[in-house]
Design a protein around this motif. Structure first.
Motif, mmCIF file in Angstrom:
data_model
loop_
_atom_site.group_PDB
_atom_site.id
_atom_site.type_symbol
_atom_site.label_atom_id
_atom_site.label_comp_id
_atom_site.label_asym_id
_atom_site.label_seq_id
_atom_site.Cartn_x
_atom_site.Cartn_y
_atom_site.Cartn_z
ATOM 1 N N ARG A 132 -1.598 -2.804 6.006
ATOM 2 C CA ARG A 132 -0.630 -1.708 5.886
ATOM 3 C C ARG A 132 -1.276 -0.581 5.085
ATOM 4 N NH1 ARG A 132 1.662 -3.629 9.602
ATOM 5 N NH2 ARG A 132 3.711 -4.555 9.628
ATOM 6 N N SER A 178 3.749 -2.059 -3.156
ATOM 7 C CA SER A 178 4.743 -1.980 -2.084
ATOM 8 C C SER A 178 4.104 -2.232 -0.717
ATOM 9 C CB SER A 178 5.425 -0.608 -2.110
ATOM 10 O OG SER A 178 6.331 -0.488 -1.049
ATOM 11 N N ALA A 179 2.955 -1.629 -0.470
ATOM 12 C CA ALA A 179 2.261 -1.839 0.809
ATOM 13 C C ALA A 179 1.843 -3.298 0.955
ATOM 14 C CB ALA A 179 1.046 -0.916 0.910
ATOM 15 N N ARG A 206 3.385 -5.941 -0.363
ATOM 16 C CA ARG A 206 4.595 -6.734 -0.094
ATOM 17 C C ARG A 206 5.049 -6.539 1.360
ATOM 18 N NH1 ARG A 206 4.346 -10.351 -4.105
ATOM 19 N NH2 ARG A 206 3.589 -9.214 -5.882
ATOM 20 N N ARG A 207 4.934 -5.310 1.883
ATOM 21 C CA ARG A 207 5.269 -5.074 3.293
ATOM 22 C C ARG A 207 4.319 -5.836 4.210
ATOM 23 N NH1 ARG A 207 5.085 0.164 1.729
ATOM 24 N NH2 ARG A 207 3.476 0.636 3.275
ATOM 25 N N ALA A 223 5.397 -8.906 6.808
ATOM 26 C CA ALA A 223 5.029 -8.873 8.230
ATOM 27 C C ALA A 223 4.169 -10.082 8.606
ATOM 28 C CB ALA A 223 4.292 -7.575 8.548
ATOM 29 N N THR A 234 10.315 -12.913 1.715
ATOM 30 C CA THR A 234 10.165 -12.307 0.393
ATOM 31 C C THR A 234 9.036 -13.005 -0.356
ATOM 32 O OG1 THR A 234 11.821 -13.768 -0.562
ATOM 33 C CG2 THR A 234 12.584 -11.629 0.246
#
Length: 184
Positions: free
Chosen positions: A16, A29-30, A32-33, A37, A48
């Motif tokens: 990401r 944040s990237a 965790r995204r 995915a 999560t």
């Protein structure tokens, strides 16, 4: 860039981009995204990834995973059923002084270009990935990533520390090195 070939069936890597201003919050944040995915792609209903007290990500039971990031990219790898996974991505070149500190003489003489096929950045990423995958083994005690020893093995590398061995796969491009270590 996807997961290195030879990682095995079921390994899922998701990259990401990191949003501006590219700081620690955006990198996290990237990451965790990417983890959410990768978990979805691997078949996990729970997507999560909270943090442990020491800051490491805690993936759902049965889905070993790891997260890494640079200022521009984040990546997560999930391997269902593995004991542990470690990954690292690096986009900065290592100075000769840092390479001499982090890499053992034998590693520099056999694995680095022109004697081997790896850059110092590749081997740094490999050691960091192995450290992440090995750090949960209780009998190893506290250690730093550069204490792992790298050797060639088949089409990849094997990292070892105090008798524990783990395979490491490395892929690299002109501006990024990506390493995955999987303890099964």
């Amino acid at each position: 860039m996807g997961p290195p070939e030879g990682v095995g069936p079921g390994a899922t890597a998701v990259f990401r981009p990191v949003a501006p201003p590219y700081g620690p919050a955006q990198q996290s944040s990237a990451g965790r995204r990417a983890a959410a995915a990768a978990l979805a792609s691997a078949g996990s209903a729970d997507r999560t990834v909270p943090r442990e007290h020491d800051g490491r990500p805690r993936f759902p039971e049965g889905f070993a995973g790891s997260i890494s990031h640079t200022e521009c990219w984040a990546v997560a790898v999930v391997v269902p059923g593995a004991e542990a996974v470690g990954i690292d991505i690096e986009n900065s070149a290592l100075t000769p002084r840092i390479a001499q500190f982090v890499l053992r003489e034998r590693e520099r003489g056999t694995l680095l270009v022109p004697h081997g096929e790896y850059t110092a950045r590749d081997l740094f990423a490999a050691k960091e990935a192995a450290f992440k995958a090995l750090s949960g083994i209780g009998n190893l005690g506290a250690f730093t990533f550069w204490r792992t020893e790298l050797r060639r093995s088949g089409e990849g590398l094997v990292a070892s520390y105090r008798g524990e061995r783990i395979p490491v796969w490395v892929r690299s491009g002109a501006d990024l090195s990506f390493a995955v270590a999987i303890r099964r």
